[in-house]
Design a protein around this motif. Structure first.
Motif, PDB file in Angstrom:
ATOM      1  N   MET A 284       0.714  -1.312  -0.158  1.00 44.15           N
ATOM      2  CA  MET A 284       0.413   0.165  -0.498  1.00 44.15           C
ATOM      3  C   MET A 284       0.634   1.593  -0.190  1.00 44.15           C
ATOM      4  O   MET A 284       1.717   1.148   1.131  1.00 44.15           O
ATOM      5  N   THR A 285       0.406   2.229  -0.837  1.00 41.60           N
ATOM      6  CA  THR A 285       0.965   3.659  -1.171  1.00 41.60           C
ATOM      7  C   THR A 285       0.827   4.521  -0.573  1.00 41.60           C
ATOM      8  O   THR A 285      -0.792   4.595  -0.874  1.00 41.60           O
ATOM      9  N   GLU A 286       1.318   5.238   0.339  1.00 41.21           N
ATOM     10  CA  GLU A 286       0.622   6.586   0.632  1.00 41.21           C
ATOM     11  C   GLU A 286       0.679   7.416  -0.243  1.00 41.21           C
ATOM     12  O   GLU A 286       1.937   7.778  -0.489  1.00 41.21           O
ATOM     13  N   SER A 287       0.040   8.411  -0.653  1.00 40.83           N
ATOM     14  CA  SER A 287      -0.224  10.147  -1.255  1.00 40.83           C
ATOM     15  C   SER A 287       0.715  10.826  -0.722  1.00 40.83           C
ATOM     16  O   SER A 287       0.823  11.827  -1.436  1.00 40.83           O
ATOM     17  N   ALA A 288       0.009  10.604   0.340  1.00 41.85           N
ATOM     18  CA  ALA A 288       0.762  12.028   1.469  1.00 41.85           C
ATOM     19  C   ALA A 288       1.906  11.596   1.298  1.00 41.85           C
ATOM     20  O   ALA A 288       2.911  11.036   2.124  1.00 41.85           O
ATOM     21  N   TYR A 289       3.209  13.155   1.329  1.00 38.94           N
ATOM     22  CA  TYR A 289       3.909  12.953   1.436  1.00 38.94           C
ATOM     23  C   TYR A 289       4.550  14.375   2.688  1.00 38.94           C
ATOM     24  O   TYR A 289       3.748  15.836   2.498  1.00 38.94           O
ATOM     25  N   LEU A 290       5.519  14.504   3.060  1.00 39.14           N
ATOM     26  CA  LEU A 290       6.199  15.815   4.108  1.00 39.14           C
ATOM     27  C   LEU A 290       6.590  16.811   3.048  1.00 39.14           C
ATOM     28  O   LEU A 290       7.853  15.751   2.491  1.00 39.14           O
ATOM     29  N   TYR A 291       6.689  17.931   3.133  1.00 41.97           N
ATOM     30  CA  TYR A 291       7.256  18.931   2.214  1.00 41.97           C
ATOM     31  C   TYR A 291       8.534  19.211   3.439  1.00 41.97           C
ATOM     32  O   TYR A 291       7.453  20.461   4.467  1.00 41.97           O
ATOM     33  N   MET A 292       9.292  19.964   2.776  1.00 43.77           N
ATOM     34  CA  MET A 292       9.812  20.870   3.505  1.00 43.77           C
ATOM     35  C   MET A 292      10.415  21.472   2.697  1.00 43.77           C
ATOM     36  O   MET A 292      11.061  21.879   2.000  1.00 43.77           O
ATOM     37  N   ALA A 293       9.603  22.726   3.178  1.00 44.93           N
ATOM     38  CA  ALA A 293      10.391  23.769   2.086  1.00 44.93           C
ATOM     39  C   ALA A 293      11.900  24.248   2.691  1.00 44.93           C
ATOM     40  O   ALA A 293      12.730  24.275   3.544  1.00 44.93           O
ATOM     41  N   LYS A 294      12.052  25.089   1.695  1.00 48.34           N
ATOM     42  CA  LYS A 294      13.891  25.077   1.712  1.00 48.34           C
ATOM     43  C   LYS A 294      14.372  26.680   0.787  1.00 48.34           C
ATOM     44  O   LYS A 294      14.582  27.007   0.411  1.00 48.34           O
ATOM     45  N   PRO A 295      13.753  27.830   2.121  1.00 48.42           N
ATOM     46  CA  PRO A 295      13.670  28.419   1.459  1.00 48.42           C
ATOM     47  C   PRO A 295      15.137  29.915   1.694  1.00 48.42           C
ATOM     48  O   PRO A 295      16.062  28.817   2.119  1.00 48.42           O
ATOM     49  N   ARG A 296      15.135  30.323   1.109  1.00 45.28           N
ATOM     50  CA  ARG A 296      16.809  31.450   0.839  1.00 45.28           C
ATOM     51  C   ARG A 296      17.022  32.460   2.092  1.00 45.28           C
ATOM     52  O   ARG A 296      17.884  32.399   2.567  1.00 45.28           O
ATOM     53  N   ILE A 297      16.026  32.190   3.019  1.00 49.46           N
ATOM     54  CA  ILE A 297      16.690  33.369   3.642  1.00 49.46           C
ATOM     55  C   ILE A 297      16.243  32.306   5.283  1.00 49.46           C
ATOM     56  O   ILE A 297      15.221  31.998   5.667  1.00 49.46           O
ATOM     57  N   THR A 298      17.153  32.362   6.150  1.00 47.18           N
ATOM     58  CA  THR A 298      16.765  31.950   7.196  1.00 47.18           C
ATOM     59  C   THR A 298      17.523  33.150   8.209  1.00 47.18           C
ATOM     60  O   THR A 298      18.504  33.586   8.236  1.00 47.18           O
ATOM     61  N   VAL A 299      16.421  32.967   9.589  1.00 42.42           N
ATOM     62  CA  VAL A 299      16.865  33.896  10.091  1.00 42.42           C
ATOM     63  C   VAL A 299      17.453  33.162  11.672  1.00 42.42           C
ATOM     64  O   VAL A 299      15.889  32.816  12.282  1.00 42.42           O
ATOM     65  N   LEU A 300      18.526  32.896  11.806  1.00 45.96           N
ATOM     66  CA  LEU A 300      18.892  32.614  13.503  1.00 45.96           C
ATOM     67  C   LEU A 300      17.898  32.860  14.939  1.00 45.96           C
ATOM     68  O   LEU A 300      17.225  33.939  14.739  1.00 45.96           O
ATOM     69  N   GLY A 301      18.082  32.430  16.069  1.00 46.94           N
ATOM     70  CA  GLY A 301      17.388  32.303  16.524  1.00 46.94           C
ATOM     71  C   GLY A 301      17.582  34.307  17.404  1.00 46.94           C
ATOM     72  O   GLY A 301      19.535  34.257  17.769  1.00 46.94           O
ATOM     73  N   VAL A 302      17.746  34.598  18.206  1.00 47.73           N
ATOM     74  CA  VAL A 302      18.124  35.570  19.099  1.00 47.73           C
ATOM     75  C   VAL A 302      19.080  35.819  20.274  1.00 47.73           C
ATOM     76  O   VAL A 302      19.975  34.369  20.924  1.00 47.73           O
ATOM     77  N   GLN A 303      20.096  36.746  19.528  1.00 48.46           N
ATOM     78  CA  GLN A 303      21.648  36.754  20.404  1.00 48.46           C
ATOM     79  C   GLN A 303      21.553  37.648  21.405  1.00 48.46           C
ATOM     80  O   GLN A 303      21.498  38.779  21.129  1.00 48.46           O
ATOM     81  N   PRO A 304      22.106  37.293  22.456  1.00 46.15           N
ATOM     82  CA  PRO A 304      22.204  38.074  23.176  1.00 46.15           C
ATOM     83  C   PRO A 304      22.679  39.593  23.394  1.00 46.15           C
ATOM     84  O   PRO A 304      24.005  39.325  22.629  1.00 46.15           O
ATOM     85  N   GLY A 305      22.974  40.404  23.469  1.00 44.10           N
ATOM     86  CA  GLY A 305      23.764  42.017  23.483  1.00 44.10           C
ATOM     87  C   GLY A 305      23.382  42.877  23.721  1.00 44.10           C
ATOM     88  O   GLY A 305      21.361  43.355  23.961  1.00 44.10           O
ATOM     89  N   HIS A 306      23.651  44.193  22.961  1.00 52.48           N
ATOM     90  CA  HIS A 306      23.091  45.649  23.682  1.00 52.48           C
ATOM     91  C   HIS A 306      23.165  46.779  22.187  1.00 52.48           C
ATOM     92  O   HIS A 306      22.995  47.263  21.992  1.00 52.48           O
ATOM     93  N   PRO A 307      21.618  46.225  21.022  1.00 50.83           N
ATOM     94  CA  PRO A 307      20.213  45.067  21.689  1.00 50.83           C
ATOM     95  C   PRO A 307      20.426  44.164  21.057  1.00 50.83           C
ATOM     96  O   PRO A 307      21.661  43.672  20.180  1.00 50.83           O
ATOM     97  N   PRO A 308      19.764  43.205  21.670  1.00 55.13           N
ATOM     98  CA  PRO A 308      19.479  41.885  21.477  1.00 55.13           C
ATOM     99  C   PRO A 308      19.327  41.727  19.341  1.00 55.13           C
ATOM    100  O   PRO A 308      18.463  42.397  19.588  1.00 55.13           O
ATOM    101  N   PHE A 309      20.165  41.105  19.010  1.00 60.20           N
ATOM    102  CA  PHE A 309      20.326  40.805  17.630  1.00 60.20           C
ATOM    103  C   PHE A 309      19.914  39.637  16.816  1.00 60.20           C
ATOM    104  O   PHE A 309      19.797  38.496  17.893  1.00 60.20           O
ATOM    105  N   ARG A 310      19.586  38.688  16.062  1.00 57.64           N
ATOM    106  CA  ARG A 310      19.410  37.542  15.315  1.00 57.64           C
ATOM    107  C   ARG A 310      20.774  37.911  13.936  1.00 57.64           C
ATOM    108  O   ARG A 310      20.634  38.735  12.994  1.00 57.64           O
ATOM    109  N   ILE A 311      21.440  36.767  13.364  1.00 57.63           N
ATOM    110  CA  ILE A 311      21.499  36.241  12.528  1.00 57.63           C
ATOM    111  C   ILE A 311      21.109  35.770  11.361  1.00 57.63           C
ATOM    112  O   ILE A 311      20.221  35.133  10.999  1.00 57.63           O
TER     113      ILE A 311
END
Length: 106
Positions: free
Chosen positions: A1-28
């Motif tokens: 039996m085959t499933e027609s559903a699949y998991l789609y993983m987006a591969k965006p060109r832009i990634t914003v990483l988690g908040v880094q401590p600083g004054h002011p805090p920032f994200r890479i």
């Protein structure tokens, strides 16, 4: 039996990483897998995208932007205090209380 559903993983060109401590805090910000700079606001993310020739129509679209460690509203780690705010004074120590708080001239 085959499933027609699949998991789609987006591969965006832009990634914003988690908040880094600083004054002011920032994200890479990464574009196409390369670090392009720091973002302190959503506007900084959009500016970095524009410099790379990418137009972002929807910051919530997982095909456009990948947010790591929060979303477009996450710009603090939660450990730093809120910035100091100036308190609006309704009482001038030299003149006493204002007659009308809505009228700054008294």
């Amino acid at each position: 039996m085959t499933e027609s559903a699949y998991l789609y993983m987006a591969k965006p060109r832009i990634t914003v990483l988690g908040v880094q401590p600083g004054h002011p805090p920032f994200r890479i910000v990464e574009i196409d897998g390369e670090v392009v700079g720091k973002a302190k606001t959503v506007t900084d993310v959009l500016d970095a995208a524009a410099m790379a020739g990418i137009t972002v129509h929807d910051l919530d679209d997982p095909d456009a932007v990948r947010w790591v460690g929060g979303d477009k509203f996450t710009w603090r780690t939660g450990t730093e205090p809120f910035p100091e705010r100036k308190q609006e004074r309704l009482v001038d120590p030299a003149q006493g209380p204002l007659a009308d708080p809505g009228n700054a001239t008294g």
